[in-house]
Design an enzyme around this catalytic site. Structure first.
Site, PDB file in Angstrom:
ATOM      1  N   ASN A   1       0.869  -1.176   0.000  1.00  0.00           N
ATOM      2  CA  ASN A   1       0.000   0.000   0.000  1.00  0.00           C
ATOM      3  C   ASN A   1       0.908   1.229   0.000  1.00  0.00           C
ATOM      4  OD1 ASN A   1       0.636   0.687   2.786  1.00  0.00           O
ATOM      5  ND2 ASN A   1      -0.647  -1.070   3.328  1.00  0.00           N
TER       6      ASN A   1
ATOM      7  N   GLY B   1      -2.803  -9.527   3.447  1.00  0.00           N
ATOM      8  CA  GLY B   1      -2.575 -10.241   2.194  1.00  0.00           C
ATOM      9  C   GLY B   1      -1.117 -10.563   1.953  1.00  0.00           C
ATOM     10  N   VAL B   2      -0.720 -10.412   0.708  1.00  0.00           N
ATOM     11  CA  VAL B   2       0.640 -10.786   0.333  1.00  0.00           C
ATOM     12  C   VAL B   2       1.664  -9.864   1.013  1.00  0.00           C
ATOM     13  CG1 VAL B   2       0.741  -9.432  -1.827  1.00  0.00           C
ATOM     14  CG2 VAL B   2       2.039 -11.564  -1.622  1.00  0.00           C
ATOM     15  N   ASP B   3       1.296  -8.622   1.230  1.00  0.00           N
ATOM     16  CA  ASP B   3       2.168  -7.652   1.916  1.00  0.00           C
ATOM     17  C   ASP B   3       2.509  -8.151   3.332  1.00  0.00           C
ATOM     18  OD1 ASP B   3       3.503  -5.295   2.483  1.00  0.00           O
ATOM     19  OD2 ASP B   3       1.720  -4.031   2.496  1.00  0.00           O
TER      20      ASP B   3
ATOM     21  N   THR C   1      -5.757  -7.614  -7.112  1.00  0.00           N
ATOM     22  CA  THR C   1      -6.969  -8.447  -7.239  1.00  0.00           C
ATOM     23  C   THR C   1      -7.428  -9.062  -5.924  1.00  0.00           C
ATOM     24  OG1 THR C   1      -5.821 -10.508  -7.794  1.00  0.00           O
ATOM     25  CG2 THR C   1      -6.350  -9.015  -9.625  1.00  0.00           C
TER      26      THR C   1
HETATM   27  P1  ADP Z   1      -4.053  -6.036  -3.189  1.00  0.00           P
HETATM   28  O1  ADP Z   1      -4.215  -5.120  -2.013  1.00  0.00           O
HETATM   29  O2  ADP Z   1      -3.080  -5.479  -4.216  1.00  0.00           O
HETATM   30  O3  ADP Z   1      -5.355  -6.455  -3.781  1.00  0.00           O
HETATM   31  P2  ADP Z   1      -3.742  -8.598  -1.761  1.00  0.00           P
HETATM   32  O4  ADP Z   1      -2.559  -9.028  -0.974  1.00  0.00           O
HETATM   33  O5  ADP Z   1      -5.020  -8.373  -1.040  1.00  0.00           O
HETATM   34  O6  ADP Z   1      -3.272  -7.311  -2.588  1.00  0.00           O
HETATM   35  O7  ADP Z   1      -4.017  -9.657  -2.916  1.00  0.00           O
HETATM   36  C1  ADP Z   1      -3.253  -9.779  -4.080  1.00  0.00           C
HETATM   37  C2  ADP Z   1      -3.149 -11.264  -4.463  1.00  0.00           C
HETATM   38  O8  ADP Z   1      -2.110 -11.857  -3.690  1.00  0.00           O
HETATM   39  C3  ADP Z   1      -4.405 -12.090  -4.204  1.00  0.00           C
HETATM   40  O9  ADP Z   1      -4.607 -12.967  -5.321  1.00  0.00           O
HETATM   41  C4  ADP Z   1      -4.023 -12.890  -2.957  1.00  0.00           C
HETATM   42  O10 ADP Z   1      -4.714 -14.131  -2.893  1.00  0.00           O
HETATM   43  C5  ADP Z   1      -2.557 -13.122  -3.218  1.00  0.00           C
HETATM   44  N1  ADP Z   1      -1.708 -13.556  -2.096  1.00  0.00           N
HETATM   45  C6  ADP Z   1      -1.907 -13.462  -0.759  1.00  0.00           C
HETATM   46  N2  ADP Z   1      -0.870 -14.004  -0.084  1.00  0.00           N
HETATM   47  C7  ADP Z   1       0.021 -14.441  -1.024  1.00  0.00           C
HETATM   48  C8  ADP Z   1       1.269 -15.125  -0.994  1.00  0.00           C
HETATM   49  N3  ADP Z   1       1.861 -15.450   0.175  1.00  0.00           N
HETATM   50  N4  ADP Z   1       1.893 -15.436  -2.167  1.00  0.00           N
HETATM   51  C9  ADP Z   1       1.324 -15.109  -3.354  1.00  0.00           C
HETATM   52  N5  ADP Z   1       0.147 -14.472  -3.456  1.00  0.00           N
HETATM   53  C10 ADP Z   1      -0.505 -14.152  -2.316  1.00  0.00           C
END
Ligand code: ADP
Length: 172
Positions: A24, A32-34, A118
């Site tokens: 962000n 999430g991934v962050d 997404t």
């Molecule tokens: P954004 O805020 O950009 O939408 P999110 O983290 O919510 O980011 O989601 C982006 C994508 O990353 C989603 O498809 C989510 O399922 C995926 N994601 C979450 N954790 C991981 C991970 N450890 N490795 C790869 N992808 C992930």
């Protein structure tokens, strides 16, 4: 020209030169991934992000990967989907282009991306996949001296399927 691969997995485990973080604009961590990337990299990642003073949507900033297998993390805030009339498409393309260009500038040969925007940012998956792959393919032409492999690391089957369909359409 770099090969583009779609894989299922956890990007924090990716054995590549750089992983991209769907961050962000604060760059101070989130869900999430962050959140997963910050947990896996350890607290030194947050300490490295703090002096960067955030990052504008679509731009990219680089840090070391600390405890991650990846040498670098490229942090890019993707756009929040607000109906499609707020430059969301351009901003998402900017995230992919700027992230790949920044990784290439640091000599990265292998770069892994998550599906930016997404998740909680609600960018429509099929549209995001098409923009991601078209932008990566275009940008790969300019980073070909460095980047040999680009992976999209999908966290679930539905996401993987969408990127596979978009990749096939691109190659057709
Ligand atoms: P954004 O805020 O950009 O939408 P999110 O983290 O919510 O980011 O989601 C982006 C994508 O990353 C989603 O498809 C989510 O399922 C995926 N994601 C979450 N954790 C991981 C991970 N450890 N490795 C790869 N992808 C992930």
């Amino acid at each position: 020209m770099a090969k583009i691969e779609i894989v299922l997995g956890d990007i924090t485990k990716s054995q590549v030169d750089a992983i991209v973080n769907a961050a962000n604009t604060s760059l101070l961590g989130g869900g999430g991934v962050d959140g997963a990337i910050h947990r896996a990299a350890g607290p030194a990642l947050l300490a490295a992000c703090r002096p960067l003073n955030g990052c504008a949507t679509g731009e990219a900033k680089l840090t070391p990967g600390f405890r991650l297998p990846a040498k670098y993390v490229v942090h890019t805030p993707g756009p929040i989907w607000r109906g499609g009339q707020h430059h969301e498409r351009t901003l998402l393309a900017n995230s992919y282009r700027n992230s790949l260009t920044l990784a290439a500038a640091h000599g990265c040969q292998t770069v892994a991306f998550p599906s930016i925007s997404t998740g909680v940012y609600h960018f429509p998956l099929e549209l995001a996949a098409e923009i991601a792959l078209r932008t990566l393919q275009e940008t790969a032409a300019t980073t070909a001296k460095s980047v040999q492999l680009i992976q999209i690391v999908c966290f679930d089957d539905q996401t993987k399927k969408a990127y596979e369909i978009a990749l096939a359409a691109l190659s057709a």
